[in-house]
Design an enzyme around this catalytic site. Structure first.
Site, short mmCIF file in Angstrom:
data_model
loop_
_atom_site.label_atom_id
_atom_site.label_comp_id
_atom_site.label_asym_id
_atom_site.label_seq_id
_atom_site.Cartn_x
_atom_site.Cartn_y
_atom_site.Cartn_z
N ASP A 186 0.88 -1.16 0.00
CA ASP A 186 0.00 0.00 0.00
C ASP A 186 0.93 1.22 0.00
OD1 ASP A 186 -2.31 1.65 0.37
OD2 ASP A 186 -1.81 1.75 2.52
N ASP A 206 0.06 5.11 1.01
CA ASP A 206 -0.09 6.06 2.11
C ASP A 206 -0.13 5.34 3.46
OD1 ASP A 206 -0.29 8.12 0.20
OD2 ASP A 206 -2.45 7.78 -0.01
MG LIG Z 1 -2.73 3.20 3.65
#
Ligand SMILES: [Mg+2]
Ligand SMILES: [Zn+2]
Length: 185
Positions: free
Chosen positions: A9, A11
């Protein structure tokens, strides 16, 4: 030597998350140790892919050229540190669009599976939010939680649901464990 595919992922895992969305390259700040973690995984022979929800596009908070500029910065910093990020896929949709790629749906992970021509079985999917974990479970991959970003909140949510997920303090710790594991195989 190939360690296989690792899906990250973005962020809250690679860079600091922002409730106001990361809208420009300047607002994209790596989490301590994350660039080196990606570089170490690259050096150990892993392919690194990124799968992230970017609803800021569907919400008209950021446009695609700005997102591309952010991704170029991320790639450049990783390259300068000696590593490499491969395929980056993202869901540009608004949460209410009902698409099949916004995590917790597994669409982005399936896209990477097709791109790399590999099964997702055993493929580490590293995220900080419950939807990352749920997408990994839906795709029958190997969910890994990191405690950066939303990670601590997610750990409590999982605990309330009586679920246990492989957890590391941050991407650097997760990467070290995956590298040690690949060496012992
Ligand atoms: Mg995230
Ligand atoms: Zn989508």
């Amino acid at each position: 030597m190939s360690g296989g595919l690792v899906i990250l992922d973005r962020d809250g895992v690679i860079n600091r998350d922002s409730e106001a969305f990361v809208k420009t390259p300047d607002e994209w700040e790596p989490i301590e140790g994350s660039l080196k973690a990606i570089t170490d995984l690259s050096s150990a022979g892993f392919d690194i892919a990124v799968a992230s929800n970017q609803s800021g596009i569907g919400r008209k908070i950021i446009d695609r050229p700005s997102l591309e500029a952010i991704h170029n910065k991320m790639r450049r910093l990783v390259r300068e540190s000696g590593g490499d990020i491969g395929k980056i896929v993202y869901c540009p949709h608004h949460p209410e669009d009902g698409c099949d790629c916004r995590k917790p749906a597994p669409g982005l992970l399936h896209k990477l599976s097709r791109f790399y021509g590999v099964s997702l079985e055993g493929v580490p999917v590293i995220g900080d939010s419950l939807r990352d974990i749920d997408a990994a479970v839906a795709a029958e991959a190997r969910p890994i939680l990191v405690l950066t970003g939303n990670g601590q909140k997610t750990e409590r949510e999982l605990e309330q649901q009586g679920r246990t997920v492989e957890t590391f303090v941050d991407l650097a710790a997760a990467a070290s464990a995956l590298i040690a594991e690949s060496r012992s195989n």
